[in-house]
Design an enzyme around this catalytic site. Structure first.
Site, PDB file in Angstrom:
ATOM      1  N   GLY A  92       0.854  -1.323   0.017  1.00 50.99           N
ATOM      2  CA  GLY A  92       0.171  -0.342   0.353  1.00 50.99           C
ATOM      3  C   GLY A  92       0.473   1.373   0.232  1.00 50.99           C
ATOM      4  N   GLN A  93       0.406   2.594  -0.291  1.00 50.45           N
ATOM      5  CA  GLN A  93       1.128   3.650  -0.457  1.00 50.45           C
ATOM      6  C   GLN A  93       0.156   4.336   0.563  1.00 50.45           C
ATOM      7  OE1 GLN A  93       2.922   5.289  -3.855  1.00 50.45           O
ATOM      8  NE2 GLN A  93       1.505   6.186  -3.929  1.00 50.45           N
ATOM      9  N   GLY A  94       0.556   5.231   1.419  1.00 48.21           N
ATOM     10  CA  GLY A  94       0.417   6.289   2.066  1.00 48.21           C
ATOM     11  C   GLY A  94       0.829   7.431   1.979  1.00 48.21           C
ATOM     12  N   VAL A  95       0.409   8.477   2.253  1.00 46.85           N
ATOM     13  CA  VAL A  95       0.901   9.969   2.443  1.00 46.85           C
ATOM     14  C   VAL A  95       2.361   9.926   2.602  1.00 46.85           C
ATOM     15  CG1 VAL A  95       0.733  12.527   3.653  1.00 46.85           C
ATOM     16  CG2 VAL A  95      -1.071  11.172   3.103  1.00 46.85           C
ATOM     17  N   ASN A 120       5.269   4.257   1.248  1.00 47.87           N
ATOM     18  CA  ASN A 120       5.026   2.737   0.983  1.00 47.87           C
ATOM     19  C   ASN A 120       5.574   1.839   1.244  1.00 47.87           C
ATOM     20  OD1 ASN A 120       6.707   3.501  -0.239  1.00 47.87           O
ATOM     21  ND2 ASN A 120       6.479   3.937  -2.556  1.00 47.87           N
ATOM     22  N   VAL A 121       4.823   1.438   1.510  1.00 50.04           N
ATOM     23  CA  VAL A 121       4.721  -0.303   1.539  1.00 50.04           C
ATOM     24  C   VAL A 121       4.776  -1.613   1.677  1.00 50.04           C
ATOM     25  CG1 VAL A 121       4.326  -1.730   4.285  1.00 50.04           C
ATOM     26  CG2 VAL A 121       3.622   0.436   4.312  1.00 50.04           C
ATOM     27  N   LYS A 165       8.535   0.177   5.539  1.00 49.63           N
ATOM     28  CA  LYS A 165       7.763   1.174   5.075  1.00 49.63           C
ATOM     29  C   LYS A 165       8.751   2.164   4.799  1.00 49.63           C
ATOM     30  CE  LYS A 165       5.362   4.190   7.208  1.00 49.63           C
ATOM     31  NZ  LYS A 165       4.507   4.988   8.755  1.00 49.63           N
ATOM     32  N   ASP A 192      -5.519   8.323  14.358  1.00 48.28           N
ATOM     33  CA  ASP A 192      -5.597   7.962  13.234  1.00 48.28           C
ATOM     34  C   ASP A 192      -6.170   6.588  12.597  1.00 48.28           C
ATOM     35  OD1 ASP A 192      -5.791   8.547  10.045  1.00 48.28           O
ATOM     36  OD2 ASP A 192      -3.671   8.181   9.658  1.00 48.28           O
TER      37      ASP A 192
END
Length: 581
Positions: A259-262, A265-266, A282, A380
């Site tokens: 996945g990819q966040g702010v 990416n993981v 990460k 979060d």
């Protein structure tokens, strides 16, 4: 009396007579001086020049002798130049100056010849002008001959050179100063003695440098060569470009993207040293802000590991950190999938089964209790930041990028993802662990129904969603809000921001009364229709728990400890085969 008067007049006239004589003498003296001066100047004037008696034949003979002398001088100079050229002293300082002077003299002589031609047409009878014209033409011819000889010598000397480089060498040689033995051009040192052999067009896209013998005369700058070999590892936003099969830190082989966040990416990677076990990495964005935030996250993960050495309280385990291609990398334990994927796969539109819901809710609340114990707010919590193992029986809270210490938070209206954002964050009221309880309630409802609890498209519409379920905010709570004026007027009436149906423009509608329009129990029962009596009881308990976890005033909201003591969490689901119809 008369006698004295006559005496006086006689003396006066005599005096006048004397003065007159003195004046006359001075005049005569001045005229003599001026005459003398005039005769002196006239005597010093040179005599007029006599007419030349030189004949035309003598002038022609003199011209021929001058031509012979000039030819000798030219021959000597060309011999000297030839000797210098054969010694490979190409394009020396003297030759360069000679070429400039030759061009200038050629230009001047051509101008002179043009002028002389005009003069000749006007004064054809003058032998001197005719002679000057002939000499200028001879000089021009000599210069042209020397230029041709020079070209022939250059052509002979360049026969041994590569033909493809000949034209380039001519350009480069005119631009290289001979005062410096070596001159650097864009990180390449050039030896002047071998310019024609080693240097090609430096603006050419094709690499034309010879491989043999270049070490002696050409040395590349380390920085330039390193830059040319460096690949572009990042995209335009600073994320690391994931390539399946790449080896990170000479140990971890990337298997797939998680996945990819702010912040990062993981990826899932295989540890090539520790029994080929899988780990999650990460990879933080190549950005100063993200780097500092991730260092803060690492500190929190280390603190959690110290507080939970046996890994019992459902927070993802931190394994280490390292740098890779300018990116900070966090090494974490690998899990199978996130909770949103679980809901989508097993509970879309109707929620997951009651037993799994109870287990997941309990594990999530245990993780929140560990955070509260060490004074950390996750800030979060949502299904995307909750992971489950391959057997789907263990849940763990992850992504502590937004986490803060309880005494290190400031009011900000955009903390936490919007659908899981507590009212105190939107209003700007100081917040504590209650924000995580609110987010957990939204997540549990989503697991139970497969639907998002509050779906406002902005903070203003989120407040409207809250009031549709919970009723109006109290005036006391509104007054505490730092951002209250964005949503409420001086009478504490809600200001709903919406688009006009006809114009499409934003308008503000004042709402003095807001009626509760949603029933939480009804929405939960829609997801659990054909259930047993015990399961129906659990749905009622769940509604009661969620109602307490979503109190608008955080001071009245239930604590994590009390949530874990609630019957929905504490009481086991009794087995009952009978179904309620």
């Amino acid at each position: 009396m008369a006698e004295s008067y006559s005496r006086h007049s006689h003396s006066k006239s005599s005096k006048y007579q004397k003065e007159k004589e003195v004046v006359m003498k001075s005049k005569s003296r001045r005229s003599k001086y001026s005459d003398h001066k005039y005769h002196q100047v006239e005597s010093k004037t040179p005599p007029l020049p006599t007419r030349s008696t030189t004949t035309l034949a003598e002038l022609i003979q003199k011209r021929e002798s001058l031509k012979q002398e000039l030819k000798k001088i030219v021959k000597n100079s060309t011999d000297n130049i030839t000797n210098k050229e054969t010694k490979k002293r190409k394009h020396s300082k003297d030759d360069y100056a000679y070429e400039i002077i030759s061009k200038k003299s050629h230009k001047e002589n051509s101008n002179k010849s043009n002028i002389n031609t005009k003069r000749k047409s006007q004064h054809e009878s003058s032998p001197e002008l005719e002679n000057m014209h002939v000499e200028s033409e001879d000089e021009e011819t000599i210069i042209e001959r020397r230029r041709q000889q020079r070209k022939q010598l250059i052509a002979k000397l360049n026969v041994t050179n590569d033909r493809s480089n000949t034209s380039n060498n001519e350009v480069i040689k005119t631009n290289i100063s001979t005062e410096d033995k070596h001159k650097t051009i864009k990180g390449i040192q050039i030896n002047e003695n071998n310019v024609s052999k080693q240097v090609t067009d430096m603006f050419s896209e094709k690499d034309e440098f010879e491989s043999n013998g270049t070490n002696n005369n050409i040395s590349h700058s380390n920085n330039e060569s390193n830059l040319s070999l460096t690949d572009n590892w990042d995209d335009v936003e600073g994320y690391y470009k994931i390539r399946i099969g790449d080896v990170i830190n000479n140990r971890y082989t990337i298997k797939n993207m998680l996945g990819q966040g702010v912040f990062a990416n993981v990826v899932r990677a295989q540890d090539n040293l520790e029994g080929n076990d899988y780990v999650a990495i990460k990879i933080v964005r190549n950005n100063d802000l993200m780097y500092r935030t991730s260092l803060k996250e690492i500190a929190i993960l280390k603190e959690l590991k110290l507080a939970d050495p046996d890994n019992k309280y459902h927070c993802v385990q931190f394994l280490g950190q390292f740098m890779h291609k300018g990116h900070l990398c966090l090494l974490l334990e690998s899990l199978h999938m996130d909770l949103r994927a679980v809901i989508k796969k097993y509970g879309k539109h109707h929620g997951i089964n009651m037993k799994a819901l109870m287990s997941y809710s309990r594990q999530l609340l245990l993780a929140l209790r560990l955070l509260k114990k060490i004074g950390i707010i996750h800030a979060d919590i949502k299904p995307d930041n909750i992971l489950v193992n391959e057997k789907k029986n263990v849940l763990k809270l992850c992504d502590f990028g937004s986490a803060t210490k309880i005494d290190d938070n400031e009011p900000t209206p955009y903390l936490v993802s919007r659908f899981y954002r507590a009212p105190e964050i939107i209003l700007g009221i100081p917040y504590k662990h209650g924000v995580d309880v609110w987010s957990a309630a939204c997540t549990i409802f989503e697991m139970a129904t497969g639907k998002i609890l509050f779906t406002g498209s902005s903070n203003n519409k989120m407040l409207k969603c809250f009031m549709d379920l919970k009723g109006k905010f109290s005036s006391k709570l509104i007054r505490r809000g730092k951002f209250k004026d964005q949503h409420f007027n001086y009478n504490n009436n809600f200001l709903l921001h919406k688009k006009d149906e006809f114009t499409g423009r934003e308008k503000v509608v004042e709402l003095s009364n807001i009626n509760v329009s949603r029933d939480l129990l009804y929405e939960l029962k829609k997801s659990y229709k054909n259930v047993t009596v015990h399961e129906e009881k659990k749905v009622t308990q769940l509604r009661e728990l969620l109602d307490k976890m979503t109190m608008l005033d955080s001071s009245q909201r239930v604590s994590v400890t009390d949530c874990l003591k609630h019957p929905f969490i504490l009481e086991e689901l009794e087995k009952d085969s009978s179904k309620k119809h």
